[in-house]
Design an enzyme around this catalytic site. Structure first.
Site, PDB file in Angstrom:
ATOM      1  N   ASP A  80      33.412  45.481  36.566  1.00 35.30           N
ATOM      2  CA  ASP A  80      33.549  44.858  37.880  1.00 35.30           C
ATOM      3  C   ASP A  80      34.092  45.823  38.922  1.00 35.30           C
ATOM      4  O   ASP A  80      33.749  45.730  40.104  1.00 35.30           O
ATOM      5  CB  ASP A  80      34.458  43.631  37.789  1.00 35.30           C
ATOM      6  N   CYS A 121      36.500  43.440  28.606  1.00 33.00           N
ATOM      7  CA  CYS A 121      36.552  43.273  30.054  1.00 33.00           C
ATOM      8  C   CYS A 121      35.924  41.959  30.514  1.00 33.00           C
ATOM      9  O   CYS A 121      35.429  41.164  29.730  1.00 33.00           O
ATOM     10  CB  CYS A 121      35.942  44.485  30.737  1.00 33.00           C
ATOM     11  N   ASP A 122      35.908  41.803  31.824  1.00 30.10           N
ATOM     12  CA  ASP A 122      35.860  40.505  32.491  1.00 30.10           C
ATOM     13  C   ASP A 122      34.883  39.476  31.944  1.00 30.10           C
ATOM     14  O   ASP A 122      35.273  38.407  31.494  1.00 30.10           O
ATOM     15  CB  ASP A 122      35.577  40.720  33.976  1.00 30.10           C
ATOM     16  N   LYS A 123      33.587  39.735  32.032  1.00 30.42           N
ATOM     17  CA  LYS A 123      32.612  38.701  31.669  1.00 30.42           C
ATOM     18  C   LYS A 123      32.239  38.740  30.201  1.00 30.42           C
ATOM     19  O   LYS A 123      31.637  37.793  29.688  1.00 30.42           O
ATOM     20  CB  LYS A 123      31.339  38.843  32.519  1.00 30.42           C
ATOM     21  N   GLU A 447      32.697  39.262  43.514  1.00 29.14           N
ATOM     22  CA  GLU A 447      34.130  39.328  43.778  1.00 29.14           C
ATOM     23  C   GLU A 447      34.386  40.017  45.118  1.00 29.14           C
ATOM     24  O   GLU A 447      33.635  40.881  45.543  1.00 29.14           O
ATOM     25  CB  GLU A 447      34.843  40.086  42.659  1.00 29.14           C
ATOM     26  N   SER A 473      38.577  39.202  42.530  1.00 25.39           N
ATOM     27  CA  SER A 473      39.010  39.953  41.359  1.00 25.39           C
ATOM     28  C   SER A 473      40.337  39.402  40.881  1.00 25.39           C
ATOM     29  O   SER A 473      41.131  38.873  41.661  1.00 25.39           O
ATOM     30  CB  SER A 473      39.164  41.427  41.738  1.00 25.39           C
TER      31      SER A 473
END
Length: 560
Positions: A80, A121-123, A447, A473
């Protein structure tokens, strides 16, 4: 075993021949052992994932030693931070669905018996969780671990958000080239998920509360030898889960998700966690009304303030202070906040997991008697501007901005907003509105870290609010309100706003409104031209047609 479908019987000789060709089968006896999928997410361009190739090797060795046959496969991933501020960010949230589908596809096609998920990480974390719930086979999560905090020459602690905010400081003449370069060189010092309570770390912490990961999953550093020991423990534990046939459906309930939300509120997690947890719950057939979060927040104190809400505490400090187990142990003192009876992948209940936990640094993890605030660090606001709700990370809002009224400054995209903010168009007291950036409109609900960090860097963080149908974010701080639903592309009220409209944000009372009558809003919406998709081919075009609102987790439409 599930895998018997691809390995037992005379008619499976071709299947066994192919399996032997992989090298994973070392003797015919191996066909009597469970096949364990190692859902890895190694990728060179994501610092949180660059070490996962070797990390997975250790896990595979431990699985084989414990009596299983490991088969590794990889998912895609999006960083991201690198995707931030340009069209690449439109792929970030959309990648969650691809990851879920990819994991489902590999496991479903090959009838694997169980799965160890290695996200970071994020997703990638929620995508794998969605797949795990969908597949409903024994599964355990072991993340790659957080990054160390960066340290400047003068001892100042910095992280990725320091670098993003440095861009805003540089653009307004507050710092010079040398300072920006020093931030760039020190903000991300090691592999691992970025060092604050951003989305990746928030989700990896929530995995502990959900019961899908071993204690320590969310906070032990990527470079800490304890991370490797935890990985080996997870590899051994998956064999127990297989033996006892303990699946996500045996672990996850409405109460499990409420436990996760309570932890989220207590540590002021990323607003994205709401989006992702709703999506995971949706896979489990559990629906939440966003207003339920406010009810839970009213009785859940905010006791652990971590970057970006403060500059001096990072995930490594939380680990040193006792980790997620210590936060949960503190919350367990309160009636009605946690359900300690929920089972977990350890084979014990959540209450048993945290029984021996203790807070080792009360400056990092406060007691419930001495919280940062009596209510949780996240809130959902409702009103005529967001009838289906919007979210804010209250723990990262300046006290002066908890209630704010100001004129709208409208931007029709993030790119337009960044340009305007960098030019100095935004004035103190205004409410910046960035619209047509929702799940459908973005598409992909990008984001807004670049515009929010620039606002902070220009010294406007306690003077300007920002609202959007996009998202933020986990590193965002300030009066930043996202996930406005319905979104502009769906003719939500945010699409009716005009420059100068008076917007009131009242976080303590969970309200957000524009000073317009319902009739005026409706008339303006009727006068708008039809929404024109920004992207008309490829995956994002299909995603835009199928995605639902942020209020439901931005999941894809069901065709049941």
């Amino acid at each position: 075993m599930r895998s018997d479908k691809i390995k037992l019987g005379f008619d499976k000789a071709p299947h066994r021949s192919l399996l032997k060709a992989t090298g994973a089968i070392q003797s015919d006896e191996d066909f009597q052992k469970p096949f364990i999928g190692i859902a890895n997410s190694y990728i060179d361009i994501i610092p949180g994932h660059v070490h996962l190739h070797d990390f997975a090797k250790r896990i595979k060795e431990a699985v084989r030693k414990a009596g299983g046959i490991p088969f590794e496969f990889n998912t895609i991933g999006v960083d991201d931070g690198i995707a931030m501020g340009h069209i690449g960010m439109r792929y970030s949230l959309a990648s969650r669905e691809l990851i879920a589908d990819a994991v489902e596809t590999v496991v479903g096609a090959h009838w694997l018996d169980a799965m160890i998920c290695i996200p970071n990480c994020d997703k990638i974390v929620p995508g794998m969780m969605m797949a795990a719930v969908r597949l409903d086979i024994p599964t355990i999560f072991i993340s790659g671990g957080p990054m160390k905090v960066g340290v400047m020459a003068d001892g100042e602690k910095v992280d990725l958000i320091s670098v993003f905010e440095g861009v805003g400081e540089y653009s307004s003449g507050k710092i010079d080239d040398a300072r920006l370069k020093e931030l760039e060189n020190n903000g991300c010092p090691t592999c691992g998920s970025c060092s604050g309570m951003f989305t990746a770390n928030s989700m990896n912490c929530l995995a502990e509360a959900l019961g899908l990961a071993l204690p320590g999953n969310g906070t032990i550093l990527a470079v800490d030898p304890k991370r490797e020991a935890l990985a080996e423990a997870a590899a051994k534990q998956i064999m127990t889960l297989v033996e006892k046939d303990i699946k996500p459906s045996d672990l996850l309930s409405r109460e499990s998700f409420l436990n996760a939300f309570a932890l989220d509120l207590a540590m002021g997690g990323s607003t994205n966690t709401i989006l992702h947890t709703l999506a995971i719950a949706n896979e489990a057939g559990i629906n939440f009304d966003l207003a339920e979060l406010n009810t839970l927040a009213a009785k859940t104190p905010y006791i652990c303030k971590v970057s970006p809400a403060t500059k001096n505490v990072h995930i490594e400090d939380v680990d040193r202070a006792g980790g997620i187990s210590a936060i949960l142990k503190e919350l367990s003192k309160l009636d009605g906040v946690l359900d300690l009876s929920r089972p977990t992948v350890t084979g014990k209940t959540l209450g048993e997991n945290i029984a021996d936990a203790e807070v080792k640094d009360k400056a990092v993890i406060h007691s419930v008697e001495d919280p940062y605030s009596a209510t949780g660090g996240l809130a959902v606001l409702f009103g005529n501007l967001a009838p289906q709700g919007c979210v804010v990370k209250t723990g990262a809002v300046d006290p002066k901005m908890m209630q704010h009224t100001g004129p709208a400054r409208i931007y029709e995209s993030q790119d337009e907003a960044i340009s305007g903010i960098l030019k100095g168009d935004v004035q103190a007291g205004e409410v910046v509105v960035i619209r047509y950036e929702g799940p459908k409109g973005g598409p992909g609900m990008p984001e807004m870290l670049a515009p929010t960090s620039t606002i902070m860097g220009q010294g406007l963080g306690d003077k300007v609010a920002l609202i959007t149908d996009g998202r933020f974010s986990g590193g965002t701080r300030g009066a930043c309100i996202g996930h406005v639903s319905p979104e502009a592309a769906e003719r939500g009220p945010i699409a009716a706003l005009q420059n100068g409209d008076k917007i009131t944000i009242d976080i303590p009372n969970k309200r957000i409104a524009v000073d317009l009558s319902d009739e005026e809003i409706e008339a303006r919406l009727k006068a708008l031209p039809p929404f024109e998709p920004k992207i008309k081919r490829g995956y994002l075009a299909r995603y835009s047609q199928m995605v639902t609102s942020a209020g439901s987790g931005a999941v894809l439409k069901s065709f049941d």
